[in-house]
Structures are given as structure tokens and as C-alpha cells.
Design a protein around this motif. Structure first.
Motif, PDB file in Angstrom:
ATOM      1  N   SER B  92       0.845  -1.204   0.000  1.00 42.00           N
ATOM      2  CA  SER B  92       0.000   0.000   0.000  1.00 42.00           C
ATOM      3  C   SER B  92       0.872   1.243   0.000  1.00 42.00           C
ATOM      4  N   ALA B  93       1.895   1.200   0.860  1.00 41.12           N
ATOM      5  CA  ALA B  93       2.775   2.360   0.964  1.00 41.12           C
ATOM      6  C   ALA B  93       3.518   2.585  -0.354  1.00 41.12           C
ATOM      7  N   VAL B  94       3.990   1.496  -0.953  1.00 41.44           N
ATOM      8  CA  VAL B  94       4.708   1.636  -2.231  1.00 41.44           C
ATOM      9  C   VAL B  94       3.799   2.262  -3.284  1.00 41.44           C
ATOM     10  N   VAL B  95       2.546   1.779  -3.349  1.00 42.81           N
ATOM     11  CA  VAL B  95       1.608   2.325  -4.332  1.00 42.81           C
ATOM     12  C   VAL B  95       1.393   3.814  -4.075  1.00 42.81           C
ATOM     13  N   ALA B  96       1.145   4.167  -2.820  1.00 49.30           N
ATOM     14  CA  ALA B  96       0.859   5.574  -2.501  1.00 49.30           C
ATOM     15  C   ALA B  96       2.057   6.462  -2.827  1.00 49.30           C
ATOM     16  N   PHE B  97       3.251   6.039  -2.410  1.00 50.79           N
ATOM     17  CA  PHE B  97       4.430   6.879  -2.647  1.00 50.79           C
ATOM     18  C   PHE B  97       4.779   6.938  -4.137  1.00 50.79           C
ATOM     19  N   SER B  98       4.587   5.828  -4.853  1.00 50.10           N
ATOM     20  CA  SER B  98       4.854   5.838  -6.287  1.00 50.10           C
ATOM     21  C   SER B  98       3.948   6.839  -6.993  1.00 50.10           C
ATOM     22  N   LEU B  99       2.661   6.775  -6.640  1.00 48.45           N
ATOM     23  CA  LEU B  99       1.718   7.704  -7.271  1.00 48.45           C
ATOM     24  C   LEU B  99       2.118   9.139  -6.965  1.00 48.45           C
ATOM     25  N   ASN B 100       2.558   9.374  -5.735  1.00 47.24           N
ATOM     26  CA  ASN B 100       2.958  10.721  -5.335  1.00 47.24           C
ATOM     27  C   ASN B 100       4.192  11.189  -6.102  1.00 47.24           C
ATOM     28  N   VAL B 101       5.205  10.340  -6.137  1.00 47.16           N
ATOM     29  CA  VAL B 101       6.422  10.685  -6.884  1.00 47.16           C
ATOM     30  C   VAL B 101       6.082  10.901  -8.358  1.00 47.16           C
ATOM     31  N   GLY B 102       5.222  10.026  -8.891  1.00 43.06           N
ATOM     32  CA  GLY B 102       4.828  10.140 -10.299  1.00 43.06           C
ATOM     33  C   GLY B 102       4.271  11.507 -10.628  1.00 43.06           C
ATOM     34  N   GLY B 103       3.468  12.042  -9.722  1.00 39.58           N
ATOM     35  CA  GLY B 103       2.870  13.353  -9.950  1.00 39.58           C
ATOM     36  C   GLY B 103       3.898  14.469  -9.932  1.00 39.58           C
ATOM     37  N   TYR B 104       4.702  14.494  -8.896  1.00 38.81           N
ATOM     38  CA  TYR B 104       5.687  15.581  -8.777  1.00 38.81           C
ATOM     39  C   TYR B 104       6.794  15.469  -9.832  1.00 38.81           C
ATOM     40  N   ALA B 105       7.351  14.256  -9.973  1.00 31.81           N
ATOM     41  CA  ALA B 105       8.483  14.097 -10.885  1.00 31.81           C
ATOM     42  C   ALA B 105       8.065  14.303 -12.336  1.00 31.81           C
ATOM     43  N   SER B 106       6.800  14.067 -12.660  1.00 28.57           N
ATOM     44  CA  SER B 106       6.372  14.249 -14.047  1.00 28.57           C
ATOM     45  C   SER B 106       6.567  15.709 -14.472  1.00 28.57           C
ATOM     46  N   GLU B 107       6.325  16.620 -13.545  1.00 28.98           N
ATOM     47  CA  GLU B 107       6.519  18.038 -13.865  1.00 28.98           C
ATOM     48  C   GLU B 107       8.001  18.341 -14.093  1.00 28.98           C
ATOM     49  N   VAL B 108       8.848  17.722 -13.293  1.00 37.30           N
ATOM     50  CA  VAL B 108      10.297  17.901 -13.457  1.00 37.30           C
ATOM     51  C   VAL B 108      10.740  17.377 -14.819  1.00 37.30           C
ATOM     52  N   ILE B 109      10.282  16.161 -15.140  1.00 40.65           N
ATOM     53  CA  ILE B 109      10.707  15.537 -16.401  1.00 40.65           C
ATOM     54  C   ILE B 109      10.146  16.304 -17.593  1.00 40.65           C
ATOM     55  N   ARG B 110       8.909  16.757 -17.455  1.00 39.32           N
ATOM     56  CA  ARG B 110       8.308  17.529 -18.547  1.00 39.32           C
ATOM     57  C   ARG B 110       9.135  18.781 -18.843  1.00 39.32           C
ATOM     58  N   SER B 111       9.493  19.504 -17.797  1.00 39.98           N
ATOM     59  CA  SER B 111      10.237  20.742 -18.053  1.00 39.98           C
ATOM     60  C   SER B 111      11.658  20.429 -18.523  1.00 39.98           C
ATOM     61  N   ALA B 112      12.222  19.304 -18.083  1.00 36.59           N
ATOM     62  CA  ALA B 112      13.554  18.926 -18.567  1.00 36.59           C
ATOM     63  C   ALA B 112      13.508  18.594 -20.059  1.00 36.59           C
ATOM     64  N   ILE B 113      12.454  17.902 -20.469  1.00 40.03           N
ATOM     65  CA  ILE B 113      12.302  17.580 -21.897  1.00 40.03           C
ATOM     66  C   ILE B 113      12.153  18.869 -22.702  1.00 40.03           C
ATOM     67  N   LEU B 114      11.347  19.798 -22.161  1.00 34.20           N
ATOM     68  CA  LEU B 114      11.137  21.065 -22.875  1.00 34.20           C
ATOM     69  C   LEU B 114      12.413  21.900 -22.945  1.00 34.20           C
ATOM     70  N   SER B 115      13.356  21.644 -22.036  1.00 33.12           N
ATOM     71  CA  SER B 115      14.582  22.440 -22.020  1.00 33.12           C
ATOM     72  C   SER B 115      15.560  22.002 -23.120  1.00 33.12           C
ATOM     73  N   VAL B 116      15.330  20.839 -23.717  1.00 33.81           N
ATOM     74  CA  VAL B 116      16.209  20.397 -24.807  1.00 33.81           C
ATOM     75  C   VAL B 116      15.826  21.186 -26.064  1.00 33.81           C
ATOM     76  N   ALA B 144      18.050  14.370 -19.001  1.00 33.86           N
ATOM     77  CA  ALA B 144      18.504  13.792 -17.730  1.00 33.86           C
ATOM     78  C   ALA B 144      19.426  14.761 -16.995  1.00 33.86           C
ATOM     79  N   ARG B 145      20.280  15.423 -17.761  1.00 37.93           N
ATOM     80  CA  ARG B 145      21.232  16.349 -17.167  1.00 37.93           C
ATOM     81  C   ARG B 145      20.508  17.463 -16.399  1.00 37.93           C
ATOM     82  N   VAL B 146      19.432  17.946 -17.009  1.00 35.78           N
ATOM     83  CA  VAL B 146      18.665  19.016 -16.386  1.00 35.78           C
ATOM     84  C   VAL B 146      17.836  18.495 -15.225  1.00 35.78           C
ATOM     85  N   ALA B 147      17.396  17.228 -15.339  1.00 37.98           N
ATOM     86  CA  ALA B 147      16.439  16.699 -14.368  1.00 37.98           C
ATOM     87  C   ALA B 147      17.093  16.199 -13.083  1.00 37.98           C
ATOM     88  N   VAL B 148      18.393  15.882 -13.135  1.00 38.34           N
ATOM     89  CA  VAL B 148      19.003  15.248 -11.961  1.00 38.34           C
ATOM     90  C   VAL B 148      18.902  16.084 -10.683  1.00 38.34           C
TER      91      VAL B 148
END
Lengths: 280, 222
Positions: B92-116, B144-148
Motif C-alpha cells: 500500500s505504501a509503495v503504491v501511494a508513494f509511487s503515485l505521489n512521486v509520479g505526480g511531482y516528478a512528471s513536472e520535473v521531467i516535462r520541463s527537462a524535456i522542454l529544455s532540450v 537527464a542532465r537538467v532533471a538530476v
């Protein structure tokens, strides 16, 4: 990949000379553009462009900024999607229309792109790959050619642009002129029928322009079919077979360089050329 | 602190280490790995030309960012069994934390992709690459360089956020500390040790971040 039928390509590792053929029966032009139109919002950038280029010829597009010359060039590989018109390179013809979109457009664009290589104003080399890997990327990853063969051919190309000893370096370690020459090698590596140049020297320091133009002249001498957008009038004069002067989204004047550059018919062309010579 | 407290602290070092190694770290690693996969998917959906995909992704990110992590954890742990799904605390905890990370990190990855730069994609297209190959070979390695750095932030936050899992009976670092502290009333000492353990884990991660950044920046002019 794309069902593109091709005239035989040279098999030797040195097969980077002018890939002609595809002229087809009756001396059909290698490149043909008909009725190209394109608008960005209300602004009509291309208002009906018709042009063609025979195999092994160099076509230079000139014109003031905003004349549509870069848009024409980028339509040839569908980086810019025209609203209407036909682009044919060799045996691949794409008729653009609003009906051509989505996956069908992607497929058509991929087929068309396989016919040409492109050299950009801002080289657009892949910074995370070595010089050699930049040149090998297309042949190996896209075309699935054997790595060793692709490597040998890439080295021949780097030799040809005078950068074989930089093969292991990364783009940021090169000068602007060297980067641009790697860009040329990368474009040739996919064995295109035509090489497109989008203002390849405009972003360079003046003393680096010559080395890039020299490589381009070499390619022309080897028989590559080239379409070049440039402001380098001396290059156009010495290397071009045809010069097209664009203004306001139409080809105002075209012909051999001697005619268009030395003795233009149109007052607009004359004014443009005068300003290039004497900007102040 | 008196003799007994010190002894308790010493005795707790082993169990708390076990809570870290067998609870906190696997929970973090699993959630972060799954969360990153999810985040990449959501980022690509948000950048898609298909309106429905964009809308779904935006809605998901909005829910994740707009509700407390503890509430998300409770919802998944307590509410899902109501619909017939039974959950162990750990998954349960893994599912909850994964969903949470998925939401926040998606914004990071999106902006990193846009920075290329757009020119990179164009160059890839002109050598014949399609969308997937361009992403995999050209765009993502540069993104990846921008997202790390921001993703390292997400990871380090996650290490500490996993302490919330103690509230749904997951045996991890904080839970262990509470269990030992409760009968002895030595809350300060035990939570102090737990804090130091969290800090050490985060220090190690910061160190790894620096190394990753150095490696990814190798080919870029400064």
C-alpha cells in the motif's frame, strides 16, 4: 522502413561521392516542388513556389529575411509542413494538404526525410555523443547498417571534412567551423539523395566561414545535389548552378548565377544585392 | 542523559539500522523506481498532441499535488479494501508513494524535456528518427542532465516522507524508534537517533547526486 524504392547506391566504403541516379527516365529532375503554399496565422509566407533541380546541381536560395527561403528549404523535408503543394525527391512524392495529417502525415514526412540530409545554421550536433557517434547515429540506429561498416564510412566522411583526428572528441570541444563540418558529415552519412543547407555559415565567426564553404564546394565538385540557403554571394557565384531569388513568398527571379547576381532583371533583386555589398 | 538512556540508545542502534535497511530504503527505492516510470509516462502524456491524454495527465498531477500525502496514504490503505482489495501495509505504501512521486516528478521531467532545444529534435528527424527513437536516443539523455538536481530533491524528500508509512503499520525507521521509545518514554533519545539515521541516508544521496551531475555535465561546455 518506408517502402522507398531507390536507385542502386554505391556499396564501397568510399561510397560517399555524389549519389546520382534517381534522375529517372527522360532526365526527370531529382527535386521537384509544385505550388507550395504556407501561412503562419494571417501571414502568408509561401505564396506558390514552383522549382526543380537536376541531379548533381547546386541550387542557391537568396532573398531578404522573411522572404520564405528557409521555409521553402524546411518544406523539402517536412520540418515545416506546407498547407498545399507537392514536394518530390527522387521517387518519393508528398502532396501536402489539410487532409494529410496525423499518422499519415508522419509516415509521409519520414519517407520524404529519408531522401535528404540537412545542415543547420546552429549545427544541432548531439552534445552527449562523440563526433564519430554523431556521424554514425543515423546509419546505425535508423538505417540498421552494421556498426563496423558505418564506422568505416563515418571515418571516410570525417576525413573528407578534415576532422578525422577529432572523431573521439565531443562537439563542445570543437570550433564553430569544425562543428559545422561535422554537421555536414552527419548529413551525408545517411546517404541522402540531396543535401539541404540552412544558412550554414550565418552563425560563424567570419574567419571560420571559409573552411565550411570550402567543404561545401568540394561536395558540389563531387556531384552532390545541394540546395543551399545562404547570404554568401561569392559562394553562390562560384558554386551555384541556379540561383533563386525569393521575395514575399514567391520566386521573383531565377537562373544561372551570372544572370541573377550580375545582371538581375528585377529592380527588387538589384536593390537586395546592392544592400548586401554596401550595407550602410 | 543518564547511563540508562545511553544504554538504550546503544541498544537501539541495531534495530533502527534494520528498520532503515529493511524498511525505509526498500520502500524508498521501490517507490522512486516505480514513480519515475510513471512520471515519464505522465510527462510524455502532458506533452502529447492528443488532448485526452493531456487532460488525464493534468488531472492526475492536480490531484496528487492538491491533496496531502498522508491522506493519499490513508485512502489507499483504508479505502481500497472497501472495494474488495486487501492490502498489506508495505505494498500500500509503495503504491501511494509511487503515485505521489509520479505526480511531482512528471513536472520535473516535462520541463527537462522542454529544455532540450527544438533543433535537437529536428536534427534527429532529419537523420530519419521517429518519435520514440528521438526521445530515447537524443532528448531524454540530454533532459537527464537538467532533471538530476530536481529529481534528487524529490528522492531526498521521499526518504523522509516514507516516515509517514509508520502511520499505516509499515515497519520502517520511525516505526522502530516509536516501538522502542513507547515503553521507556525515551522519545527524545530515540527520535534523535532516527533523525540522525535519516540525515545520513540523505547525505549519501546528496553525494551520489553530485557524482551523477559531474558525469552528466562532462560533455557540456561550461
Amino acid at each position: 522502413m518506408s517502402g522507398v524504392s531507390r536507385v542502386d547506391e554505391p556499396e564501397d566504403a568510399d561510397g560517399v561521392g555524389g549519389v546520382d541516379g534517381a534522375g529517372g527516365p527522360g532526365g526527370r529532375a531529382l527535386l521537384e516542388v509544385r505550388g507550395l503554399r504556407k501561412s503562419f496565422g494571417d501571414h502568408e509566407v509561401l505564396r506558390g513556389i514552383d522549382a526543380s533541380a537536376a541531379s548533381g546541381t547546386v541550387t542557391v536560395l537568396i532573398g531578404p529575411s522573411g522572404s520564405g527561403k528557409t521555409t521553402v528549404l524546411r518544406s523539402l523535408n517536412a520540418l515545416e509542413v506546407p498547407d498545399a503543394g507537392t514536394v518530390r525527391i527522387g521517387d518519393v512524392a508528398v502532396e501536402f494538404s489539410p487532409a494529410l495529417r496525423g499518422r499519415a502525415l508522419q509516415r509521409a514526412a519520414t519517407r520524404l526525410r529519408a531522401q535528404s540530409g540537412m545542415v543547420f545554421q546552429s549545427h544541432n550536433l548531439f552534445p552527449h555523443l562523440s563526433v564519430l557517434a554523431n556521424v554514425m547515429e543515423g546509419p546505425v540506429v535508423v538505417q540498421g547498417r552494421p556498426r563496423e561498416q558505418a564506422r568505416a564510412e563515418a571515418m571516410v566522411l570525417l576525413e573528407r571534412v578534415g576532422l578525422a583526428e577529432k572523431a573521439g572528441q565531443h562537439p563542445f570541444q570543437l570550433s564553430g567551423g569544425q562543428q559545422q563540418r561535422v554537421g555536414i558529415a552527419r548529413a551525408l552519412a545517411i546517404r541522402p539523395q540531396i543535401v539541404l543547407f540552412d544558412e550554414p555559415t550565418s552563425a560563424l565567426d567570419p574567419e571560420l566561414v571559409g573552411e565550411v564553404l570550402a567543404v561545401m564546394k568540394d561536395l558540389a565538385d563531387q556531384g552532390w545535389t545541394m540546395v543551399v540557403v545562404t547570404h554568401e554571394m561569392r559562394f553562390a557565384r562560384r558554386v551555384a548552378d541556379r540561383v533563386l531569388f525569393l521575395d514575399g513568398g514567391v520566386i521573383l527571379e531565377q537562373g544561372p548565377p551570372a544572370a541573377v547576381l550580375e545582371d538581375p532583371r528585377e529592380e527588387r533583386t538589384r536593390r537586395f544585392l546592392r544592400r548586401l555589398v554596401d550595407p550602410i | 542523559m543518564d547511563q540508562g538512556t545511553w544504554q538504550l540508545v546503544l541498544d537501539s542502534l541495531g534495530p533502527l539500522l534494520s528498520g532503515t535497511v529493511r524498511g525505509t530504503i526498500p520502500l524508498t527505492a521501490a517507490s522512486f523506481a516505480l514513480g519515475l516510470v510513471l512520471a515519464l509516462l505522465v510527462a510524455l502524456m502532458r506533452l502529447s498532441s492528443v488532448g485526452v491524454l493531456r487532460a488525464v495527465a493534468r488531472f492526475y498531477v492536480s490531484i496528487i499535488r492538491g491533496t496531502p500525502l498522508l491522506v493519499q496514504l490513508f485512502l489507499i490503505y483504508y479505502a481500497l479494501p472497501e472495494f474488495g482489495a486487501t492490502w498489506d501495509p508495505f505494498p500500500s505504501a509503495v503504491v501511494a508513494f509511487s503515485l505521489n512521486v509520479g505526480g511531482y516528478a512528471s513536472e520535473v521531467i516535462r520541463s527537462a524535456i522542454l529544455s532540450v532545444p527544438r533543433g535537437q529534435t529536428e536534427a534527429a528527424l532529419t537523420i530519419g528518427m521517429g518519435y520514440a527513437t528521438t526521445m530515447r536516443r537524443i532528448v531524454l539523455p540530454q533532459a537527464a542532465r537538467v532533471a538530476v538536481p530536481p529529481l534528487s530533491n524529490t528522492l531526498i524528500s521521499l526518504v523522509k516522507d516514507t516516515s509517514l508509512a509508520s502511520s499505516i503499520q509499515v515497519v520502517e525507521l520511525l516505526r522502530k524508534a516509536s516501538e522502542i521509545a513507547a515503553p521507556t518514554y525515551e522519545f527524545f533519545a530515540l527520535y534523535g537517533v532516527a533523525a540522525i539515521y535519516y540525515w545520513v541516508v540523505c547525505l549519501v544521496l546528496s553525494f551520489a547526486q553530485t557524482r551523477a551531475e559531474t558525469r552528466l555535465n562532462k560533455h557540456v561546455a561550461r
